[in-house]
Design an enzyme around this catalytic site. Structure first.
Site, PDB file in Angstrom:
ATOM      1  N   ASP A   8       0.847  -1.189   0.000  1.00 16.27           N
ATOM      2  CA  ASP A   8       0.000   0.000   0.000  1.00 16.27           C
ATOM      3  C   ASP A   8       0.883   1.241   0.000  1.00 16.27           C
ATOM      4  OD1 ASP A   8      -2.180   1.645   0.138  1.00 16.27           O
ATOM      5  OD2 ASP A   8      -2.663   1.231   2.232  1.00 16.27           O
ATOM      6  N   ASP A 103      -3.274   2.681  -5.801  1.00 16.01           N
ATOM      7  CA  ASP A 103      -2.140   2.732  -4.867  1.00 16.01           C
ATOM      8  C   ASP A 103      -1.967   1.485  -4.009  1.00 16.01           C
ATOM      9  OD1 ASP A 103      -4.378   3.056  -3.320  1.00 16.01           O
ATOM     10  OD2 ASP A 103      -3.652   4.808  -2.220  1.00 16.01           O
ATOM     11  N   GLU A 104      -2.626   0.371  -4.347  1.00 16.81           N
ATOM     12  CA  GLU A 104      -2.430  -0.839  -3.546  1.00 16.81           C
ATOM     13  C   GLU A 104      -2.640  -2.088  -4.384  1.00 16.81           C
ATOM     14  OE1 GLU A 104      -5.407  -1.993  -0.592  1.00 16.81           O
ATOM     15  OE2 GLU A 104      -6.666  -0.340  -1.296  1.00 16.81           O
TER      16      GLU A 104
END
Length: 368
Positions: A8, A103-104
């Site tokens: 993350d 973003d993860e």
């Protein structure tokens, strides 16, 4: 026993803004809409979070909490480019990557033999590569399933690395607040609290029948998560769109001869990443340059069908003539000033089995 990594990015949009403008690093900053246009905060850095600012907060309210807050307008193209770079690093480790959001991502490294099969060493490598190549830090969690890996990645933010080992699951899960279970919002948490259930150990005392009776299908997930169970598989659904290699230099390199030499040196690692059983075809080639001021440019061309077929075979058989990439340098270098801090080269791929008749014909000529 599976080995699942959850990666993350830390305050991702804000991290990109601080990377591209180092003057912002020690200031409270947020990415979001303007206050006079009833904008909201998309994300903020940890300095801003100390003032109580958080995502989805109206920008006007955030500025009241912190008048010194620097609000950056979103630059989605920059965020997408960085996210794609990060994903390319994940794919260097394993094809078993499930992208959850910009973003993860989850990575199943159960069968990865690199780093002697150590998920911890893999995670350290990922963190180092992502920060070194993109300037963004990631927090990483490791455990036996997706649920626990995601919990772990949030445990030591920012820039953390936390592991929940198989023999630690029972003790770890027993004290975990029910709010940490994905899907348990304020309403569900309140219903559980009314029954005297505040942690997973207490939730374990409730039967699946009781949980499904009150929460429907989600009751099954509650029953499993309370025991640290999660049987969901990694959903890759990934079609490789390119194969590339990049190198960030400790000191900027300058001069056409030095840069050309550095580009040619990337040929070997590019060949090593080219799967011999790949069913897709090369459709174009490109180089990437990042200048001293962090501006980035990519130059891409589509060679002739004959050149493409030859290039495909060279890559497959580890005999790449990288000189084909050199003509792209002149154009790339004309787009910026100063030395080069990052250099990359790669190939774009077609959809699986999507071959044009011309390419098919030239493939046959090269093969035979």
């Amino acid at each position: 026993m599976r080995k699942i990594i959850h990666a993350d990015c830390d305050c991702f949009f804000a991290a990109v803004e601080m990377r591209d403008n180092p003057a912002l690093r020690d200031k409270p900053i947020a990415v979001g809409g303007a206050a006079d246009k009833r904008g909201v905060i998309a994300t903020c850095n940890y300095t801003a979070r100390n003032f109580g600012i958080h995502s989805a907060m109206p920008t006007a309210q955030a500025l009241k909490l912190c008048p010194e807050l620097v609000v950056c307008p979103p630059r989605m193209s920059a965020y997408k480019e960085t996210a794609e770079h990060i994903r390319s690093i994940f794919l260097q480790l394993t094809d078993q990557v499930e992208v959850v959001s910009i973003d993860e991502a989850y990575l199943d490294v159960s069968n990865v033999e690199q780093f002697n099969g150590s998920a911890t060493l893999m995670a350290r490598w990922l963190k180092q590569q992502v920060q070194g190549q993109t300037g963004v830090t990631i927090s990483v969690g490791i455990s036996v399933n997706k649920f626990l890996a995601k919990i772990a990645s949030d445990w030591q933010k920012p820039n953390g690395l936390f592991i929940i080992k198989p023999d630690e699951v029972s003790n770890f899960i027993s004290t975990l607040p029910v709010e940490k279970i994905h899907g348990v919002g304020k309403v569900t948490a309140q219903k559980l609290h009314q029954k005297g259930i505040h942690n997973c150990q207490q939730l374990q005392q409730v039967s699946m029948h009781q949980l499904t009776e009150q929460f429907g299908k989600f009751g099954v997930a509650l029953y499993q998560r309370a025991r640290g169970e999660d049987f969901r598989e990694i959903k890759t659904e990934h079609i490789r769109k390119s194969i590339s290699v990049e190198r960030t230099y400790a000191e900027n390199i300058a001069g056409i001869e030095r840069i050309s030499h550095a580009l040619l040196q990337l040929a070997e690692p590019l060949m090593q990443r080219f799967p011999q059983d790949l069913q897709q075809q090369v459709k174009s080639i490109f180089i990437k340059l990042r200048f001293a001021d962090f501006s980035t440019t990519t130059v891409e061309i589509t060679p002739s069908a004959q050149q493409l077929a030859q290039l495909q075979q060279q890559l497959k058989h580890q005999r790449l003539n990288a000189a084909v990439f050199l003509p792209l340098l002149t154009e790339g270098l004309s787009r910026g000033k100063g030395g080069i801090r990052l250099l990359g080269m790669g190939v774009k791929l077609s959809e699986p089995y999507a071959l044009t008749p011309d390419v098919k014909q030239w493939q046959q000529l090269v093969l035979f």
